[in-house]
Scaffold this motif. Structure first.
Motif, PDB file in Angstrom:
ATOM      1  N   VAL A 175       0.989  -1.906   0.028  1.00 30.51           N
ATOM      2  CA  VAL A 175       0.158   0.124   0.134  1.00 30.51           C
ATOM      3  C   VAL A 175       1.059   1.289   0.288  1.00 30.51           C
ATOM      4  O   VAL A 175       0.579   2.379  -0.700  1.00 30.51           O
ATOM      5  N   ARG A 176       2.066   1.158   0.594  1.00 33.88           N
ATOM      6  CA  ARG A 176       2.728   2.778   1.149  1.00 33.88           C
ATOM      7  C   ARG A 176       3.029   2.624  -0.306  1.00 33.88           C
ATOM      8  O   ARG A 176       4.222   3.660  -1.023  1.00 33.88           O
ATOM      9  N   GLU A 177       3.974   1.583  -1.458  1.00 34.67           N
ATOM     10  CA  GLU A 177       5.071   1.429  -2.100  1.00 34.67           C
ATOM     11  C   GLU A 177       4.053   1.936  -3.510  1.00 34.67           C
ATOM     12  O   GLU A 177       4.101   2.439  -4.449  1.00 34.67           O
ATOM     13  N   ILE A 178       2.621   1.239  -3.498  1.00 35.04           N
ATOM     14  CA  ILE A 178       1.444   2.186  -4.266  1.00 35.04           C
ATOM     15  C   ILE A 178       1.317   3.463  -4.378  1.00 35.04           C
ATOM     16  O   ILE A 178       1.336   4.413  -5.272  1.00 35.04           O
ATOM     17  N   LYS A 179       1.285   3.840  -3.281  1.00 35.94           N
ATOM     18  CA  LYS A 179       0.262   5.346  -2.829  1.00 35.94           C
ATOM     19  C   LYS A 179       2.344   6.036  -3.267  1.00 35.94           C
ATOM     20  O   LYS A 179       1.879   7.848  -3.844  1.00 35.94           O
ATOM     21  N   MET A 180       3.136   5.681  -2.801  1.00 30.75           N
ATOM     22  CA  MET A 180       4.423   6.521  -3.247  1.00 30.75           C
ATOM     23  C   MET A 180       4.487   6.571  -4.779  1.00 30.75           C
ATOM     24  O   MET A 180       4.737   7.418  -5.158  1.00 30.75           O
ATOM     25  N   ALA A 181       4.180   5.039  -5.669  1.00 34.96           N
ATOM     26  CA  ALA A 181       4.355   5.153  -6.857  1.00 34.96           C
ATOM     27  C   ALA A 181       3.047   5.889  -7.927  1.00 34.96           C
ATOM     28  O   ALA A 181       4.229   7.236  -8.528  1.00 34.96           O
TER      29      ALA A 181
END
Length: 187
Positions: free
Chosen positions: A37-43
């Motif tokens: 989830v964090r990586e998706i938001k960051m991307a």
């Protein structure tokens, strides 16, 4: 010079802000691991901010004065690659939702190739896209970025309109159904 360095550091660090620890949902409410989830938001944030900064008059001015200000890898390309790296429901959904942005040039080509590569796996997420909701989300996210950055960024140059989102969605679904693929050298 010191202020310019601080501003550069600020803009380079912004895409790496992460979600709250309690958030365990993907882009459309799908369950996902907290790290994903964090990586998706960051991307997604990296794509949005790169597009926004590319149309900001003050960023263009800073880039014209110092090539180092705008050099290095394209954060939108890195964000796109991160979203395309996984085949989870949350990542495929986030990848499909990038149609809300006005992608052009290399980013648009890479996006199309990643969708082509994912094929039938990403098709249900494209089919279920709601263009009105995607436009609203883009405008809201861009508004937050504009408030936080203090930059004047026209939303019409970052967010696709409902008609464009619908057309792009149809084109991508048609491409998947025709089994079109990009050449390896296109990535």
């Amino acid at each position: 010079m010191k202020n310019l360095t601080l501003m550069c550091a600020f803009f380079l660090a912004m895409p790496f802000a992460v979600a709250a620890k309690g958030d365990k949902q993907g882009p459309g409410g799908s369950p996902a691991a907290p790290r994903e989830v964090r990586e998706i938001k960051m991307a997604d944030q990296a794509v949005l901010e790169t597009l926004a900064l590319s149309v900001s008059p003050s960023t263009m001015y800073r880039c014209s004065k110092s090539a180092a200000t705008c050099s290095g890898p394209n954060k939108a390309s890195l964000g796109l690659a991160l979203l395309a790296a996984r085949n989870s429901k949350a990542s495929l959904e986030a990848l499909a939702q990038l149609v809300r942005y006005q992608l052009d040039g290399e980013i648009s080509e890479d996006f199309t190739c990643h969708i082509s590569e994912k094929g039938k796996a990403v098709a249900p997420y494209l089919i279920n896209l709601n263009p009105e909701r995607l436009l609203r989300r883009c405008v809201d996210d861009l508004g937050k970025f504009k408030t936080n950055s203090g930059l004047d960024i026209p939303s019409g140059e970052v967010c696709s309109d409902v008609k464009t989102i619908s057309e792009k969605k149809g084109e991508l679904i048609e491409m998947i159904n025709s089994r079109s693929k990009c050449a390896n050298e296109d990535f």
